[in-house]
Design a protein around this motif. Structure first.
Motif, short mmCIF file in Angstrom:
data_model
loop_
_atom_site.label_atom_id
_atom_site.label_comp_id
_atom_site.label_asym_id
_atom_site.label_seq_id
_atom_site.Cartn_x
_atom_site.Cartn_y
_atom_site.Cartn_z
N ILE A 69 6.98 -2.31 -5.47
CA ILE A 69 7.55 -1.95 -4.28
C ILE A 69 8.20 -0.60 -4.24
CG2 ILE A 69 9.63 -2.62 -2.68
CD1 ILE A 69 9.45 -5.32 -3.24
N PRO A 70 8.66 -0.15 -5.40
CA PRO A 70 9.21 1.22 -5.48
C PRO A 70 7.84 2.45 -5.07
CG PRO A 70 10.48 0.14 -6.97
CD PRO A 70 9.50 -0.83 -6.26
N VAL A 71 6.90 1.88 -5.92
CA VAL A 71 5.64 2.77 -5.83
C VAL A 71 4.98 2.54 -4.65
CG1 VAL A 71 3.37 2.92 -6.52
CG2 VAL A 71 5.04 2.72 -8.50
N GLY A 72 4.96 1.45 -3.74
CA GLY A 72 4.64 1.28 -2.43
C GLY A 72 5.28 2.18 -1.58
N LEU A 73 6.74 2.35 -1.66
CA LEU A 73 7.62 3.08 -0.83
C LEU A 73 7.30 4.68 -1.12
CD1 LEU A 73 10.93 1.42 -1.17
CD2 LEU A 73 9.61 1.79 0.94
N ALA A 74 7.12 4.93 -2.43
CA ALA A 74 6.65 6.55 -2.76
C ALA A 74 5.28 7.03 -2.00
CB ALA A 74 6.47 6.33 -4.18
N ILE A 75 4.40 6.08 -2.09
CA ILE A 75 3.20 6.19 -1.60
C ILE A 75 3.24 6.61 -0.14
CG2 ILE A 75 0.84 5.25 -0.80
CD1 ILE A 75 0.94 3.98 -3.48
N ASP A 76 4.12 5.62 0.84
CA ASP A 76 4.16 5.75 2.01
C ASP A 76 4.98 7.02 2.49
OD1 ASP A 76 3.03 3.54 2.67
OD2 ASP A 76 4.91 2.26 2.88
N ARG A 77 5.96 7.41 1.53
CA ARG A 77 6.81 8.65 1.65
C ARG A 77 6.05 9.92 1.25
NH1 ARG A 77 12.76 8.97 -0.48
NH2 ARG A 77 12.86 7.35 1.00
N ILE A 86 11.87 -1.65 3.91
CA ILE A 86 11.42 -2.85 3.12
C ILE A 86 11.85 -4.16 3.65
CG2 ILE A 86 12.44 -4.15 1.05
CD1 ILE A 86 13.06 -1.53 -0.39
N ARG A 87 12.91 -4.12 4.62
CA ARG A 87 13.25 -5.39 5.42
C ARG A 87 12.14 -5.62 6.51
NH1 ARG A 87 18.50 -3.01 5.15
NH2 ARG A 87 18.30 -2.08 7.33
N GLU A 88 11.77 -4.61 7.27
CA GLU A 88 10.53 -5.02 8.20
C GLU A 88 9.43 -5.65 7.45
OE1 GLU A 88 10.43 -4.53 11.48
OE2 GLU A 88 12.57 -4.30 11.25
N VAL A 89 9.14 -5.11 6.29
CA VAL A 89 7.81 -5.71 5.80
C VAL A 89 8.07 -7.05 4.96
CG1 VAL A 89 6.35 -5.50 3.45
CG2 VAL A 89 6.85 -3.41 4.98
N ALA A 90 9.47 -7.30 4.52
CA ALA A 90 9.81 -8.52 3.90
C ALA A 90 9.81 -9.46 4.93
CB ALA A 90 10.96 -8.44 3.24
N ARG A 91 10.20 -9.24 6.08
CA ARG A 91 10.29 -10.15 7.44
C ARG A 91 8.92 -10.72 7.61
NH1 ARG A 91 14.01 -6.59 10.31
NH2 ARG A 91 15.85 -6.96 9.72
N GLU A 92 7.86 -10.07 7.40
CA GLU A 92 6.50 -10.52 7.76
C GLU A 92 6.00 -11.46 7.05
OE1 GLU A 92 3.84 -11.42 9.63
OE2 GLU A 92 4.52 -9.61 10.52
N PRO A 93 5.98 -12.96 7.64
CA PRO A 93 5.32 -14.05 6.83
C PRO A 93 3.86 -13.77 6.28
CG PRO A 93 6.39 -14.58 9.04
CD PRO A 93 6.08 -13.27 9.04
N GLY A 94 3.04 -12.93 7.05
CA GLY A 94 1.78 -12.48 6.75
C GLY A 94 1.65 -12.12 5.30
N VAL A 95 2.76 -11.04 4.86
CA VAL A 95 2.92 -10.41 3.53
C VAL A 95 3.27 -11.18 2.65
CG1 VAL A 95 4.05 -8.41 2.45
CG2 VAL A 95 3.50 -8.10 4.68
N THR A 150 2.78 -7.49 -6.33
CA THR A 150 3.83 -8.17 -7.48
C THR A 150 3.43 -9.57 -7.66
OG1 THR A 150 5.47 -8.93 -5.68
CG2 THR A 150 5.67 -6.64 -6.91
N GLY A 151 2.75 -10.26 -6.79
CA GLY A 151 2.61 -11.90 -6.78
C GLY A 151 1.85 -12.24 -8.08
N GLY A 152 0.90 -11.78 -8.19
CA GLY A 152 -0.07 -12.06 -9.50
C GLY A 152 0.77 -11.73 -10.95
N PHE A 153 1.40 -10.85 -10.90
CA PHE A 153 1.99 -10.37 -12.16
C PHE A 153 3.45 -11.06 -12.12
CE2 PHE A 153 -0.89 -7.09 -10.98
CZ PHE A 153 -1.71 -6.90 -12.07
N ILE A 154 4.21 -11.29 -11.28
CA ILE A 154 5.45 -12.27 -11.70
C ILE A 154 4.76 -13.46 -12.00
CG2 ILE A 154 7.19 -13.44 -10.26
CD1 ILE A 154 7.30 -11.12 -8.36
N ALA A 155 3.93 -14.03 -11.46
CA ALA A 155 3.17 -15.41 -11.93
C ALA A 155 2.66 -15.18 -13.38
CB ALA A 155 2.00 -15.73 -11.06
N THR A 156 2.17 -13.98 -13.69
CA THR A 156 1.77 -13.77 -15.16
C THR A 156 2.63 -13.97 -16.07
OG1 THR A 156 -0.24 -12.57 -14.59
CG2 THR A 156 0.68 -12.27 -16.62
#
Length: 446
Positions: A68-76, A231-240, A375-381
């Protein structure tokens, strides 16, 4: 070198993508290098297997936490700067790995490898829709994921050969030098977008919101969005969240097998030779390279059927494991090789998660959404690695039997069940009508 001019010519687009993929391949080579040098690490640092597994856990945990921090950095800041930072960090971390004989310092270097690795994949995915028509994005996403796995072959063949011939320091310094070279190539070749296209905001608040609260299209107002709101806007999206659990359910069996428990299972749990176990891994990687473009083409051609691809990516590897674990060991080598092929099909299917995420958020939030999904696959890992290790320790201690390995590998089903339940809930909450219009996201630049 092609001129990076607007509009994006195919030469320029493929030059940018190709160099970015080289960065991703280098990251995966660094990610998987410790697995093939683990025996040398036991001798170099004088530790046991339990401490040695800390290297993998720290690396994967860092990778997941950084998404998530890297994603924010990419967007910024844009993917180019993030790629350069990641490649330099990988180079420095691998140099420390090469020279250090102190365990704490080396563990810190492995954290650096995990962080540098975390910047690569989602940066490449962020570049693709800027340089290519969006109807080609699913195929190119799959090609990126598939070609990146060549890094595993690099670590398994040339890196391992150099390790055997010249030793630890020379092998890891070769990875450091490669990281530095890739950073220079990114600086010279890669641009965030074709020249002449409008720049994304790079102020402290990073991104802008749609013109109205209900608008989900690509248009933006000048009103900036603070990082917390982003982050909140993205986290509110069920599709994400559906994308996150899609990645969770399809990816973790691959990474658990490749980074930690695949070789021990094959060697100790099934009595295979070192060469046979290595062959199974390489065949699995090659299969993923082949499957990737096919899955990408299906995702691009039938965007409303992506969850069916995810379902196949869950059921095929799980079915393979069920079939193998029901047979008393030793299982024939060709069956385990086939299992590796089925497991790595899940890895190819996991990249569809990023197509799902992309179809649920506007472009200015894509980096953050991709990071969250990844993050999904790596948390699961992390969960699967710990669960398998716990079962092995509980049943067999330092010398687990083949039966212990069968039970431990079956315990991965717990992680799979959690992922599937999460995916079903999130997909139902998202619903087909929650996607951005397919016309704008799948056919042109949107």
């Amino acid at each position: 070198m092609p001129r990076l001019t607007s509009p994006a010519s195919p030469r320029a687009a493929f030059a940018v993508w190709g160099v970015a993929i080289l960065c991703y391949i280098t990251a995966i080579a660094g990610r998987s290098s410790f697995g093939v040098s683990s025996l040398q690490a036991l001798e170099r640092f004088g530790v046991g297997p339990a401490i040695l597994s800390t290297f993998v856990v720290l690396q994967v945990a860092t990778y997941a936490a950084a998404q998530i921090p890297v994603g924010l950095a990419i967007d910024r800041f844009g993917p180019r700067r993030v790629l350069v930072f990641g490649a330099i960090l990988l180079a420095v971390s691998q140099a420390v790995m090469a020279l250090s004989t102190h365990l704490p310092l080396t563990l810190g270097a492995r954290v650096g490898v995990g962080l540098g690795d975390a910047t690569a994949f989602i940066s490449v995915l962020r570049l693709i829709p800027e340089w290519f028509p969006l109807r080609r994005v699913p195929l190119l996403n799959q090609a990126t994921g598939a070609l990146g796995q060549l890094g595993q072959i690099i670590s398994a063949v040339p890196f391992y050969s150099l390790l055997a011939l010249r030793g630890w320091t020379a092998a890891y310094m070769s990875l450091a030098a490669t990281g530095l070279l890739v950073a220079i190539l990114v600086l010279v070749v890669v641009r965030d977008r074709p020249a002449g296209r409008p720049e994304r905001p790079t102020t402290e608040t990073a991104t802008a919101v749609p013109a109205s609260p209900g608008e989900r299209g690509p248009g933006r107002s000048s009103r900036p969005v603070p990082v917390g709101t982003q982050i909140r806007e993205v986290a509110r999206e069920p599709g994400v969240w559906a994308a996150l659990f899609s990645h969770w359910s399809t990816m973790f069996l691959v990474t658990t097998f490749a980074l930690m428990w695949g070789v021990p299972y094959m060697r100790e749990g099934n009595g295979m030779s070192e060469q046979a176990a290595s062959t199974a891994l390489v065949v699995g990687v090659v299969a993923m390279v082949v499957f990737g473009p096919v899955v990408g083409a299906v995702s691009a051609r039938f965007p409303h059927r992506r969850f069916r691809v995810i379902a196949a990516g869950v059921l095929i590897p799980v079915g393979g494991w069920v079939g193998v674990l029901l047979v008393p060991p030793p299982v024939p080598t060709w069956v385990v090789v086939l299992l590796a092929v089925l497991i790595y099909f899940g890895g190819a299917a996991s990249n569809v998660a990023f197509d799902i995420a992309r179809s649920h958020v506007p472009r200015e939030r894509l980096g953050t959404a991709t990071g969250l999904a990844n993050t999904g696959g790596f948390i699961a890992t992390l969960l699967a690695v710990q669960i398998v290790g716990f079962v092995l320790d509980h049943l067999g201690g330092s010398s687990p039997s083949a039966t212990d390995f069968r039970i431990a590998m079956a315990a991965q089903g717990i992680v799979s069940l959690v992922g599937v339940v999460g995916l079903v809930i999130a997909a139902r909450r998202a619903g087909p009508g929650s996607e951005l219009p397919i016309r704008s996201t799948e056919s042109g630049r949107g």
